[in-house]
Write an enzyme that holds these catalytic residues in place. Structure first.
Site, mmCIF file in Angstrom:
data_model
loop_
_atom_site.group_PDB
_atom_site.id
_atom_site.type_symbol
_atom_site.label_atom_id
_atom_site.label_comp_id
_atom_site.label_asym_id
_atom_site.label_seq_id
_atom_site.Cartn_x
_atom_site.Cartn_y
_atom_site.Cartn_z
ATOM 1 C CB SER A 1 -3.880 -1.159 -2.701
ATOM 2 O OG SER A 1 -4.559 -2.322 -3.158
ATOM 3 C CE LYS B 1 -4.250 1.904 -0.141
ATOM 4 N NZ LYS B 1 -5.242 1.682 0.844
#
Length: 363
Positions: free
Chosen positions: A225, A157
């Site tokens: 992500s 992330k």
């Protein structure tokens, strides 16, 4: 140290009752939770605050039921991917350390790390590739993995660009890759994937001109992500190692396109679960913990020779359309809509397809 891994459904935007129940029932202790990877029900875009709400709810449980400090709990990687379009169900996969007898067979191991701070001007450029690669190397060491072939899933992330961070970079005399905040999600994810690929020896260090342009370069195990809630790459490396014990094992494959259902079954087979040649959901039954998939709208606007119009649609963004479509394929393959399907798959698997990782219970 063995790994326990469980999937819990989110019954609301900030519902962490599933995690609370697992801890109360003694499946693992709050202090042993080491990472969380989940899907939330927001729009999946730059202003998707459901990720922050879920993150806070899960951290609050660990603070209330454990003994770690707020600062220590804040450091636990929690990767939330927004958007459960179509039949997808909000859920979280929780990884925790646990005691188990050592095994000579390869069993699930997990390592975590944070990269160096990623500046707005790094996104989409070699500096970010290098920083992500460094974080992956540290996470591999934390997992006790020395051979990159034993890595089957890397979840990151990373930050994306906002109007505020763009302005901050320019105030320092720096330029940014793009001033389109939603586009920066794809760019951040793709750059992270190249960092993973470099760390694992899948590719050589790319040049600046290849990032977000040369799609022959990709990682077969990356799932990336991005969001507004951090300024580093949270990195979770999932693989297998001998001697760690436990009942779980991880495998991976790729989907060559959006309807490549065999790619899902190949990942499950690679994890060690025997399936018939023409597999179906009943063959997976209760042995699959979860499957993690990246997807994207094919840039050629063709799917097995048939015309696709997602990239021309000005009403519903193609991110949401492809996520709903691939989510349906994967849910049908395993008989469960609580699967991790995430968009923006640049440099993650073949162009127009995506990576697939599966964790199975062999106990």
């Amino acid at each position: 140290m063995a790994i326990e891994v469980r999937k819990v459904v989110l019954e609301g935007v900030a519902d962490a009752s599933g995690l609370w129940t697992l801890i109360e029932e003694g499946v693992f202790a709050a202090d042993d939770v080491m990472a969380v990877i989940g899907k939330t029900e927001g729009n999946g875009g730059v202003n998707d605050f459901t990720r922050i709400l879920a993150d806070q709810a899960f951290r609050d449980v660990l603070i209330e039921l454990g003994t770690r400090s707020v600062a220590d709990v804040k450091e636990i990687p929690m990767v939330w991917s927004g958007g459960v379009d179509g039949v997808l169900c909000p859920h979280a996969t929780v990884f925790a350390r646990t005691d188990a007898p050592p095994s000579d067979e390869p069993r699930l191991t997990v390592g975590i790390a944070m990269s160096d701070v990623i500046l707005p001007e790094d996104i989409g450029r070699p500096a970010m590739v290098e920083k992500v690669a460094g974080g992956v190397a540290r996470a591999m060491a934390d997992a006790g993995i020395t051979d990159p072939a034993d890595v089957h899933y890397v979840q990151t992330k990373t930050p994306l660009l906002t109007m505020e961070t763009i302005a901050e970079a320019r105030a320092r005399g720096e330029s940014v890759f793009t001033d389109q905040t939603l586009e920066s999600m794809d760019i951040s994810n793709g750059t992270s994937a190249l960092g993973i690929a470099v760390a694992l020896g899948e590719i050589e260090m790319p040049g600046a001109e290849q990032i977000a342009r040369d799609f022959s370069l990709y990682s077969a195990v990356a799932s990336c992500s991005s969001g507004v809630e951090l300024d580093q790459a949270q990195t979770v490396v999932v693989g297998n190692a001998r001697g760690v014990g436990g009942d779980y094992r991880c495998g991976h494959s790729v989907m060559d396109d959006a309807i490549d259902i065999e790619g899902v079954y190949d990942a499950i087979r690679n994890a060690g679960l025997e399936l018939p040649e023409r597999a179906k959901a009943e063959d997976v039954a209760d042995r699959l913990v979860n499957v993690f998939v990246k997807c994207e709208a094919g840039p050629t606007s063709r799917l097995r020779g048939r015309r696709q119009v997602m990239l021309n649609d000005s009403d519903v963004h193609h991110h949401r359309q492809i996520k709903g479509a691939v989510g349906g394929v994967v849910a049908a393959a395993v008989g469960d809509p609580a699967v991790f399907v995430s968009v923006a798959a640049m440099h993650q698997g073949p162009s127009g397809g995506g990576t697939v990782a599966a964790i199975v219970d062999l106990g």
